[in-house]
Write a protein that holds these residues in place. Structure first.
Motif, mmCIF file in Angstrom:
data_model
loop_
_atom_site.group_PDB
_atom_site.id
_atom_site.type_symbol
_atom_site.label_atom_id
_atom_site.label_comp_id
_atom_site.label_asym_id
_atom_site.label_seq_id
_atom_site.Cartn_x
_atom_site.Cartn_y
_atom_site.Cartn_z
ATOM 1 N N LYS A 40 0.201 0.504 2.552
ATOM 2 C CA LYS A 40 0.591 -0.107 1.273
ATOM 3 C C LYS A 40 -0.031 -1.487 1.093
ATOM 4 C CE LYS A 40 5.010 -1.930 3.011
ATOM 5 N NZ LYS A 40 6.485 -1.860 2.854
ATOM 6 N N GLY A 91 5.310 6.121 -9.242
ATOM 7 C CA GLY A 91 4.130 5.348 -8.872
ATOM 8 C C GLY A 91 3.059 5.476 -9.930
ATOM 9 N N ASP A 115 7.134 2.041 -11.265
ATOM 10 C CA ASP A 115 6.231 1.315 -10.382
ATOM 11 C C ASP A 115 6.941 0.055 -9.913
ATOM 12 O OD1 ASP A 115 2.986 1.559 -9.872
ATOM 13 O OD2 ASP A 115 3.707 -0.497 -9.699
ATOM 14 N N ASP A 143 11.035 0.913 -6.484
ATOM 15 C CA ASP A 143 10.315 1.525 -5.374
ATOM 16 C C ASP A 143 10.615 3.016 -5.421
ATOM 17 O OD1 ASP A 143 9.407 2.529 -2.959
ATOM 18 O OD2 ASP A 143 10.398 1.022 -1.716
ATOM 19 N N THR A 145 10.040 5.353 -3.503
ATOM 20 C CA THR A 145 10.381 6.034 -2.251
ATOM 21 C C THR A 145 11.886 5.961 -1.956
ATOM 22 O OG1 THR A 145 10.063 4.089 -0.834
ATOM 23 C CG2 THR A 145 8.120 5.450 -1.299
ATOM 24 N N THR A 167 -1.080 11.416 -3.543
ATOM 25 C CA THR A 167 -0.383 10.369 -2.812
ATOM 26 C C THR A 167 0.583 10.953 -1.791
ATOM 27 O OG1 THR A 167 -0.540 8.974 -4.779
ATOM 28 C CG2 THR A 167 0.992 8.259 -3.075
#
Length: 325
Positions: A40, A91, A115, A143, A145, A167
């Motif tokens: 990242k 993202g 994002d 985020d 994730t 990704t």
């Protein structure tokens, strides 16, 4: 602000709070028995600009191949989304791939780009609203994730997710399964997910895509060391490291490394890290799948396969998945 590089390498520096996590990750990664750094951190301004150059290189097939699939199979892909769906892009980045799909989705009720950069999101949303004035655009700075809340205005609408660009391959399979489960918990039961997945192929094709003749990917990888020097007061000589990309067949992944050309000791914010000649920093993985192996991974995360579209050369795939209800 950055740490002043003139600080003595023998005296521990005191990084500002915004660099605290970056420094902790660098110290942990370089201090490990097998040195590594999180991918990242590639994406500062210089790294992002270099990655944009990578996407148009002749050796780098993923971007142009996925765009071709979205162009050629767009109506079929769009047909997998329910009428009136709100589309959540995880993202989101630039809207190049989204726009390829939007032309086939006149009934889309909202677009939700997600994002970590709120400023970037606001600008992308402004441009998209100008080009698609009838499409509600509701950006979420988060985020992707980790679980996050969707805008309340989406309540009651069918939801779909969009995760292009392969990704998913940057996550180890167990991590990828956890990420797909996070997407499922955000989107809910019965949701649809459209995502890009890079495929296993000839070793020479894979390695060339990550080690181009012009050296752009090498510069992208080495920029990570420049960033450590700029932001964390490192004294690393990037010329003393070489870019290396290899296909790890056993793990079905491309690995990128920075290999020390000589025995040396580098310092970051006052902490020393010795390197043997030939010792590497593992900077990125890009996992490659077959259609079947990816579907099996998705099933473990609670998603069933609807469709998969590939190019004629079998380089890349776009999948449609359905969350178990």
């Amino acid at each position: 602000m950055t740490i002043d590089p003139r600080l003595s390498a023998d005296a521990p520096a005191s990084p500002l709070p915004e660099n605290g996590l970056f420094l902790a990750d660098v110290w942990d990664g370089l201090g490990a028995r097998r040195k590594s750094l999180p991918a990242k951190y590639f994406y500062d301004a210089a790294g992002s600009a270099l990655f944009e150059k990578i996407t148009v290189l002749p050796e780098y097939y993923p971007t142009r191949t996925e765009l071709r699939i979205l162009d050629e199979r767009g109506p079929e892909i769009a047909a997998r989304l329910p009428e009136g769906a709100a589309l959540v892009e995880f993202g989101s980045g630039s809207t190049v791939k989204l726009r390829r799909l939007l032309r086939h989705l006149p009934g889309l009720s909202a677009y939700v780009p997600v994002d970590v950069s709120g400023e970037f999101l606001a600008e992308q949303a402004r441009v998209l609203r100008a080009d698609f004035p009838d499409l509600p655009v509701e950006p979420v700075a988060a985020d992707f994730t980790r679980p996050f809340a969707l805008p309340p205005s989406l309540s009651g609408r069918p939801l779909a997710g969009f995760f292009p660009g392969s990704t998913i391959g940057n996550f180890e399979p167990a991590e990828a399964a956890r990420l797909l489960d996070v997407f499922g918990r955000i989107l809910g039961e019965g949701a649809t997910l459209i995502l890009g997945v890079d495929l296993v192929k000839d070793r020479d094709v894979l390695e060339a895509a990550y080690d181009d003749a012009a050296g752009v990917t090498a510069a992208f990888n080495l920029n990570l060391l420049h960033r450590i020097n700029r932001e964390l007061g490192g004294d690393i000589d990037p010329a003393s490291f070489a870019h290396r990309a290899l296909f790890n067949e056993a793990e079905s992944r491309i690995e990128m490394h920075l290999v020390s050309r000589v025995a040396q000791t580098v310092r970051v914010a006052g902490r020393a890290f010795p390197f043997a000649e030939g010792e590497s920093i593992h900077t990125e993985n890009s996992c490659k799948y077959t259609i079947e192996s990816f579907r099996a991974l998705a099933a473990r995360a609670g998603w069933s396969a609807l469709d998969a579209w590939t190019d004629t050369d079998g380089l890349f795939s776009v999948h449609a998945l359905r969350r178990a209800g």
